[in-house]
Scaffold this active site. Structure first.
Site, mmCIF file in Angstrom:
data_model
loop_
_atom_site.group_PDB
_atom_site.id
_atom_site.type_symbol
_atom_site.label_atom_id
_atom_site.label_comp_id
_atom_site.label_asym_id
_atom_site.label_seq_id
_atom_site.Cartn_x
_atom_site.Cartn_y
_atom_site.Cartn_z
ATOM 1 N N GLU A 57 -12.381 11.792 -25.639
ATOM 2 C CA GLU A 57 -12.420 12.814 -25.903
ATOM 3 C C GLU A 57 -12.219 13.689 -27.539
ATOM 4 O OE1 GLU A 57 -10.525 14.258 -22.389
ATOM 5 O OE2 GLU A 57 -10.386 12.574 -23.703
ATOM 6 N N LEU A 216 -6.163 -20.259 -13.276
ATOM 7 C CA LEU A 216 -7.055 -19.025 -13.207
ATOM 8 C C LEU A 216 -6.132 -18.368 -14.389
ATOM 9 C CD1 LEU A 216 -4.137 -18.381 -10.233
ATOM 10 C CD2 LEU A 216 -6.114 -19.126 -10.464
ATOM 11 N N ALA A 302 -2.730 -12.766 5.887
ATOM 12 C CA ALA A 302 -1.000 -12.399 5.136
ATOM 13 C C ALA A 302 -2.002 -10.951 4.944
ATOM 14 C CB ALA A 302 -0.183 -12.671 4.596
#
Length: 351
Positions: A57, A216, A302
């Site tokens: 904004e 990763l 899991a």
């Protein structure tokens, strides 16, 4: 709530498009875009670029050349304006100061410091507030933020690649040399790196860490590396793995601290504690809003068994392994699919 028109929807769509420009860069804040309209003309717009910086904004209001026009304008924003003093002053106050008469909001903010207060402050100041324009789309855009604040855990994306005959991996005992078995092609890999750059953390189990020695990190794309996590309950992982190269921070969830040379922060999971819950609690404490779980089979299962996932992205590669490690199964209809050369990615949601 006043009637909303197709024009409101049009301008809200623009807010969402602007908001998306901040993807992956606004954590822990949500993605927000804002548009200011005067007599059917857009006179200002902005989006939240990064946490600590001005909100959408503020960018939008500051971009309006003739500030007098604000007194006869409508401000559009996809998320309820904040009403608290954080790193920046509240947007609801700025809107009042600028005497903007009408505000159109995509969806409310469930973050406890805002949660309806921004709307109430504006209404109390005599601003006409319209809410719920493209509400679902607005919640969808910030689903990580909302999941974090409402479910008190990160948004969880499961990811795996599977062969045509349903295997995650070959039987590595049979194949000498522990190299990753690529099921998919490089287009799919690039896509995965793009995903990593947008999410805050990524998790593997010790079997995957040992067998694939993954980094990763984000290599085939530009963007920040996610926080690397590895679950090693049996304390079996050696120091020399790529996860412990110090190139990017790593959290190692283990059962008891051993003196070693790993470049990782160790978090001990007590024997009676369920590891998935322990990991999610730690991430919540660290304000981590999204997590990619990259496997292997045990870890993925899991999360699936506990129903602790929000999205699953499954690559089906054009390969047959005949036997090996069976992939998890979701028994759901995919929401969408995308082709990458000879492999295909299916996207599921846990709704």
């Amino acid at each position: 709530m006043s009637h909303h028109t197709t024009t409101d929807i049009q301008y809200m769509q623009r807010c969402l498009n602007l908001a998306r420009l901040g993807e992956g860069k606004t954590y822990p804040n949500p993605m927000v875009g804002s548009v200011i309209v005067h007599k059917g003309q857009i006179i200002g717009e902005g989006y939240h670029r990064k946490a600590g910086g001005p909100h959408a904004e503020v960018w939008a209001i500051n971009s309006v050349a003739n500030q007098d026009l604000l007194k006869a304008s409508t401000l559009y924003v996809n998320l309820e304006p904040c009403s608290h003093y954080g790193q920046t002053p509240p947007c609801s106050l700025l809107i009042q100061q600028k005497k903007i008469p009408r505000v159109v909001i995509g969806c409310g903010d469930s973050f406890s410091k805002v949660a309806g207060r921004g709307i109430r402050q504006l209404e109390a100041a005599g601003v006409e507030v319209t809410t719920g324009i493209l509400e679902q789309e607005s919640r969808e855009l910030n689903r990580r933020f909302f999941t974090f604040h409402e479910a008190k855990r990160p948004y969880i994306i499961l990811k795996w690649a599977v062969t045509r005959d349903g295997f995650l991996d070959i039987d590595r005992e049979v194949v000498k040399g522990n190299r990753p078995t690529w099921i998919t092609n490089e287009h799919a890999r690039r896509m995965v790196h793009q995903w990593r750059s947008r999410e805050q953390a990524i998790l593997v189990g010790s079997t995957t860490a040992l067998k694939d020695n993954p980094s990763l990190t984000v290599r085939d794309w530009t963007g920040p590396h996610p926080l690397r996590l590895v679950l090693d309950r049996g304390n079996i992982l050696p120091d020399h793995l790529a996860l412990f190269d110090g190139e990017s921070p790593t959290l190692l969830f283990c059962s008891a601290k051993k003196a070693d040379n790993k470049q990782a922060e160790k978090i001990v999971i007590p024997a009676d504690k369920e590891p998935v819950n322990a990991i999610l609690e730690e991430l919540y404490k660290r304000h981590i809003q999204s997590l990619i779980v990259e496997g292997g089979a045990q870890l993925l299962k899991a999360f699936i068994e506990k129903g602790l996932w929000d999205e699953a992205r499954v690559f089906v590669g054009d390969q047959w392994f005949q036997n090996g490690i069976e992939a998890p199964q979701l028994h759901l209809t995919p929401l969408q699919s995308e082709k990458f050369g000879n492999s295909e990615m299916f996207m599921y949601r846990n709704i």
